[in-house]
Design an enzyme around this catalytic site. Structure first.
Site: not given
Ligand code: MRU
Length: 368
Positions: A53-55, A90, A202, A243, A253-254
């Site tokens: 996970r993470g963009a 996603r 996370q 993201d 973002n999250k």
């Molecule tokens: O749902 P996730 O864990 O994929 O969400 C991740 C985030 O919101 C991160 O902050 C974002 O993807 C940046 S990662 C460098």
């Protein structure tokens, strides 16, 4: 980054030259498990289930997913089927679409016989480019930390971060964490307030784990604590990931990031967003109204997984049976609340003019 002294990326092409290795992030921090992806469907499931996970890492995984697809079938139809399978995993992180567009644009003009090797080579490049970009973000963000450190020699610079935008969320180095790691490695005292980041934690399970392995001082806090710490001058700046950044500078973002930005604004705490250029979406004019927000399963809210006293991993219910829950995975912080965007090409204003001037080639691609 290092895990028990050994260097790891979060994803890599395995020594067999075709399968893909990835750290199973669902098992952290209690277990360090390496997953092996052997076809496109497994790469898609790894993204959907948040094994990865993470963009930026979602983008790199999609690129390797396309390479795995080309290994099995090099037809035009196979490119399209892989694209549809991966894009459906996603909806919010734009790096997924960016990587799939990159792969498709490169593969379609090639003769099928050349597509498998070309796909692996491009996926490897996308992974290497991500590392280079994050090292650029590290250098550009370092100055922000150095400026604060210089004002208070010997004291720690207190950075608040939300979710995990660390090396685990990218291929290596991270985005929001990159300046923090570089400052630490340069001997600057840094302390990180780590939002636990409900409901999947996370921050508590991934950011704390990776900062700990790198020896960076940190404190895990419940998500609702940051505003209080800001009010009492215990946060020098906030750095988060993203993201998707809209053309007008709105930042997705999250979930919970928007509330942190509001608290930062109310307390005069600089609020920075670190991002690689593939995370900019020039096709979105207004982030608050146009970015698709993922909603995930309620069990992520109703249940929690952790280690028991004797080390067993267990999942328990924390919400009463029958109570409905909602699980929005992301929110959007309006550009007006963002102090700056830390990119590989410098720290930019969160607005269309600055983004367009810094990344003119991305506008051309978006228009295609
Ligand atoms: O749902 P996730 O864990 O994929 O969400 C991740 C985030 O919101 C991160 O902050 C974002 O993807 C940046 S990662 C460098």
């Amino acid at each position: 980054m290092k895990v028990d002294g050994k260097h790891f990326r979060s994803i890599w092409r395995a020594t067999d030259g075709w399968s893909v290795g990835a750290i199973d992030q669902r098992r952290l921090p209690h277990e360090f498990v390496i997953a092996r992806l052997t076809n496109c469907a497994e790469a898609a499931e790894a993204i959907r289930s948040m094994l990865v996970r993470g963009a930026p890492l979602i983008g790199a995984t999609a690129a390797y997913g396309m390479a795995l697809a080309m290994r099995d079938d090099r037809s035009d139809g196979a490119i399209d089927r892989a694209y549809q399978m991966l894009i459906a995993t996603r909806p919010t992180a734009i790096n997924l679409k960016w990587a799939l567009e990159e792969m498709r644009r490169m593969l379609l003009p090639l003769p099928p016989s050349a597509r498998s090797d070309a796909a692996y080579a491009r996926a490897d490049d996308i992974a290497d480019e991500d590392v280079d970009i994050n090292q650029g973000i590290a250098k550009n963000g370092l100055a922000l930390i150095e400026t604060i450190a210089a004002k208070r020699p010997g004291e720690a610079v207190n950075v608040l971060t939300h979710c995990n935008a660390g090396w685990l969320a990218t291929v290596d180095w991270g985005t929001a964490t990159a300046p923090i790691y570089l400052a630490h490695d340069r001997g600057i005292k840094v302390h990180v307030w780590v939002d636990e980041t409900r409901p999947r934690n996370q921050g508590a399970s991934l950011t704390a784990w990776e900062l700990g392995h790198h020896g960076v001082a940190h404190t895990v806090i419940p998500d609702n604590t940051g505003g209080h710490l800001m009010q009492h001058g215990q946060v020098d700046l906030a750095i988060v990931g993203t993201d998707r950044v809209a053309a007008n500078g709105d930042v997705c973002n999250k979930i919970g990031t928007y509330l942190k930005a509001l608290a930062a604004h109310d307390n005069g705490v600089p609020f920075y967003v670190a991002l690689p250029s593939p995370t900019i979406d020039f096709t979105v004019a207004d982030g608050v109204t146009q970015i698709p927000i993922e909603q995930r399963g309620g069990e992520e809210v109703t249940h929690m997984t952790g280690a028991t006293r004797d080390g067993r991993i267990e999942t328990v219910r924390i919400v009463p049976e029958g109570s409905p829950v909602a699980n929005y995975a992301f929110d959007v912080t309006p550009a007006r609340l963002v102090t700056g965007l830390i990119t590989e090409r410098g720290v930019l204003q969160a607005d269309r003019a600055s983004l367009s001037a810094a990344f003119p080639e991305r506008i051309a691609t978006a228009a295609e």
